[in-house]
Design an enzyme around this catalytic site. Structure first.
Site, PDB file in Angstrom:
ATOM      1  N   GLU A 253      -9.592   5.923   3.206  1.00 19.32           N
ATOM      2  CA  GLU A 253     -10.383   4.843   3.809  1.00 19.32           C
ATOM      3  C   GLU A 253      -9.425   3.693   4.051  1.00 19.32           C
ATOM      4  O   GLU A 253      -8.394   3.595   3.400  1.00 19.32           O
ATOM      5  CB  GLU A 253     -11.509   4.407   2.860  1.00 19.32           C
ATOM      6  CG  GLU A 253     -11.123   3.347   1.823  1.00 19.32           C
ATOM      7  CD  GLU A 253     -10.062   3.805   0.810  1.00 19.32           C
ATOM      8  OE1 GLU A 253      -9.973   5.024   0.558  1.00 19.32           O
ATOM      9  OE2 GLU A 253      -9.318   2.949   0.274  1.00 19.32           O
TER      10      GLU A 253
ATOM     11  N   LYS B  56       0.816  -1.226   0.000  1.00 23.57           N
ATOM     12  CA  LYS B  56       0.000   0.000   0.000  1.00 23.57           C
ATOM     13  C   LYS B  56       0.851   1.278   0.000  1.00 23.57           C
ATOM     14  O   LYS B  56       0.425   2.313  -0.504  1.00 23.57           O
ATOM     15  CB  LYS B  56      -0.940   0.003   1.206  1.00 23.57           C
ATOM     16  CG  LYS B  56      -1.962  -1.134   1.209  1.00 23.57           C
ATOM     17  CD  LYS B  56      -3.103  -0.911   0.239  1.00 23.57           C
ATOM     18  CE  LYS B  56      -4.135  -2.029   0.308  1.00 23.57           C
ATOM     19  NZ  LYS B  56      -5.189  -1.888  -0.702  1.00 23.57           N
TER      20      LYS B  56
ATOM     21  N   SER C  87       1.654  -9.815  -0.667  1.00 29.78           N
ATOM     22  CA  SER C  87       1.320  -8.387  -0.576  1.00 29.78           C
ATOM     23  C   SER C  87       1.611  -7.755   0.779  1.00 29.78           C
ATOM     24  O   SER C  87       1.820  -6.553   0.877  1.00 29.78           O
ATOM     25  CB  SER C  87      -0.153  -8.190  -0.926  1.00 29.78           C
ATOM     26  OG  SER C  87      -0.978  -8.998  -0.097  1.00 29.78           O
TER      27      SER C  87
HETATM   28  C1  PLP Z   1      -1.580  -6.962   2.798  1.00 29.81           C
HETATM   29  C2  PLP Z   1      -2.754  -6.654   1.929  1.00 29.81           C
HETATM   30  N1  PLP Z   1      -2.911  -7.331   0.788  1.00 29.81           N
HETATM   31  C3  PLP Z   1      -3.968  -7.103  -0.032  1.00 29.81           C
HETATM   32  C4  PLP Z   1      -4.915  -6.167   0.283  1.00 29.81           C
HETATM   33  C5  PLP Z   1      -6.089  -5.985  -0.642  1.00 29.81           C
HETATM   34  O1  PLP Z   1      -6.063  -4.804  -1.341  1.00 29.81           O
HETATM   35  P1  PLP Z   1      -5.755  -4.772  -2.899  1.00 29.81           P
HETATM   36  O2  PLP Z   1      -6.670  -5.763  -3.536  1.00 29.81           O
HETATM   37  O3  PLP Z   1      -6.042  -3.383  -3.288  1.00 29.81           O
HETATM   38  O4  PLP Z   1      -4.326  -5.145  -3.076  1.00 29.81           O
HETATM   39  C6  PLP Z   1      -4.802  -5.420   1.460  1.00 29.81           C
HETATM   40  C7  PLP Z   1      -5.799  -4.399   1.820  1.00 29.81           C
HETATM   41  O5  PLP Z   1      -5.812  -3.846   2.850  1.00 29.81           O
HETATM   42  C8  PLP Z   1      -3.682  -5.677   2.306  1.00 29.81           C
HETATM   43  O6  PLP Z   1      -3.513  -5.010   3.452  1.00 29.81           O
END
Ligand code: PLP
Length: 396
Positions: free
Chosen positions: A115, A93, A381
């Site tokens: 948000e 993020k 992620s």
């Molecule tokens: C570690 C992590 N992965 C994935 C996501 C999902 O978001 P996005 O689909 O935008 O990657 C989030 C959302 O808060 C997150 O904190």
């Protein structure tokens, strides 16, 4: 509508039939200002210099591409983890938060709102606002405030004001509604840092561009490690879809690369407690763009459920709706239990505690027919520190 590639929407922000900007009149000036200036600002040499420098020296990029040997042995196929969990603040993020705050400064904005679901986007935005000395207000569903307490504490330590969203399911959708309401009431001095590839044009494209650093690095790292730039497939979890958009971006127009998006099936896709938008959704408008939305026959948004706050969203970005609709992307889903099991497996095999969101992507490894002569890249992620309380409840 003009031509589109998978990478780029048309001038109105449409990816195939999805996208656009469906906004109240009160937001028109803000969104139009952003739309008319984002590409120019992002291309300025000074902007790029500051953005790249912060990604390197503050965030710690490039993040490693790690061949997970024991996990690979377990699945009898090479699995490379793109380690977004190693970024400052613990997830992908921050890439987007830095980009948007630098852009907001160039638009002369003095106040930032955001948000957040899992709290990672809120923490990332609060972090960059602290770094730049800008006021930061974060909207968060009351249910998420409870289940992601460490991130709420972090945002407060970083000087942000966290405002609970108490309507609906008290999760990400409701926090987004509150943030949009704030933006309508503060149309001149405020920039709304949306945390995923959702919202009215130009947000989906802008956020995808800021996150595209993930696949840009992956291509170069794969080339260095394997001699080939293109993997067999890229796997990523999808809430709104920003880590997936970033991990797919430089492979979108490479048809040989399979793109695998993994949604949250909660207690099971058809259990009534799920967030598997492509399986359950129909075309509709949510938070300013046309996409797939979980909704009733008469268009009321259905409350989603996932163990992971970051995937607990009844929509999906328009790029992903197009990838699904056109068949370019494969969309799988993983239940709460699948995700927790996959997380524990990664902990034991690789010494890495993943975020609950990323664990959904890991769970997809059990569903695919993987071959020994392939290369799978999986976007890890985020890290699991924020999820320890949930994991602890599931420990034997
Ligand atoms: C570690 C992590 N992965 C994935 C996501 C999902 O978001 P996005 O689909 O935008 O990657 C989030 C959302 O808060 C997150 O904190």
């Amino acid at each position: 509508m003009g031509t589109t590639t998978f990478q780029q929407p048309d001038t109105q922000g449409y990816y195939g039939p999805f996208g656009g900007a469906y906004i109240p009149e009160m937001l028109h000036r803000n969104v139009e200002e952003l739309r008319s200036r984002y590409l120019d600002i992002m291309q300025e040499a000074g902007f790029q210099k500051e953005f790249q420098q912060l990604l390197r020296d503050y965030v710690g990029r490039p993040t490693p591409l790690f061949l997970a040997e024991r996990l690979s042995k377990h699945y009898n196929t090479p699995v490379y983890l793109k380690r977004e969990d190693l970024n400052h603040t613990g997830a992908h993020k921050i890439n987007n938060a830095i980009g948007q705050v630098l852009l907001a400064q160039r638009l002369g904005k003095k106040r930032i709102i955001a948000e957040t679901g899992a709290g990672q986007h809120g923490v990332a935005t609060a972090t960059v606002c602290a770094l730049k000395g800008i006021e930061c207000i974060v909207y968060m569903g009351s249910k998420d405030i409870e289940r992601q307490a460490p991130n709420v504490a972090r945002m407060r330590m970083l000087g942000a004001t966290v405002i609970p969203a108490t309507s609906g399911s008290q999760t990400l959708k409701d926090a987004t509604n509150e943030a949009i309401r704030d933006w309508i009431n503060n149309p001149t001095d405020t920039h709304y840092v949306i945390g995923s590839v959702v919202g009215p044009h130009p947000y989906p494209d802008m956020v995808a561009r800021f996150q595209s650093v993930i696949s840009e690095e992956t291509r170069a790292q794969l080339k260095e490690q394997t001699g080939k730039e293109l993997p067999t497939r890229v796997i990523a979890c999808v809430g709104g879809g920003s880590n997936a958009a970033g991990a797919f971006y430089h492979f979108l127009d490479e048809p040989s690369v399979e793109l695998v998006a993994v949604e949250a099936a909660g207690h099971g896709v058809y259990s009534g407690l799920s967030a598997a938008t492509t399986q359950l959704g129909k075309p509709g408008v949510l938070h300013g763009s046309k996409s797939l939305v979980m909704q009733t026959e008469d268009g009321q948004v259905v409350e989603p459920h996932s163990i992971s706050a970051g995937l607990d969203y009844p929509g999906i970005g328009p790029l992903h709706a197009h990838l699904f609709n056109s068949g370019r992307g494969s969309f799988l889903s993983a239940t709460d239990d699948d995700a927790v099991q996959a997380a524990f497996l990664l902990c034991k095999l690789e010494g890495i505690i993943p975020a609950l969101e990323s664990s959904h992507a890991l769970a997809a490894l059990t569903q695919l027919k993987l071959q020994p002569n392939e290369a799978t890249v999986l976007c890890l992620s985020g890290r699991g520190d924020k999820d320890l309380a949930t994991y602890m409840k599931r420990l034997d």
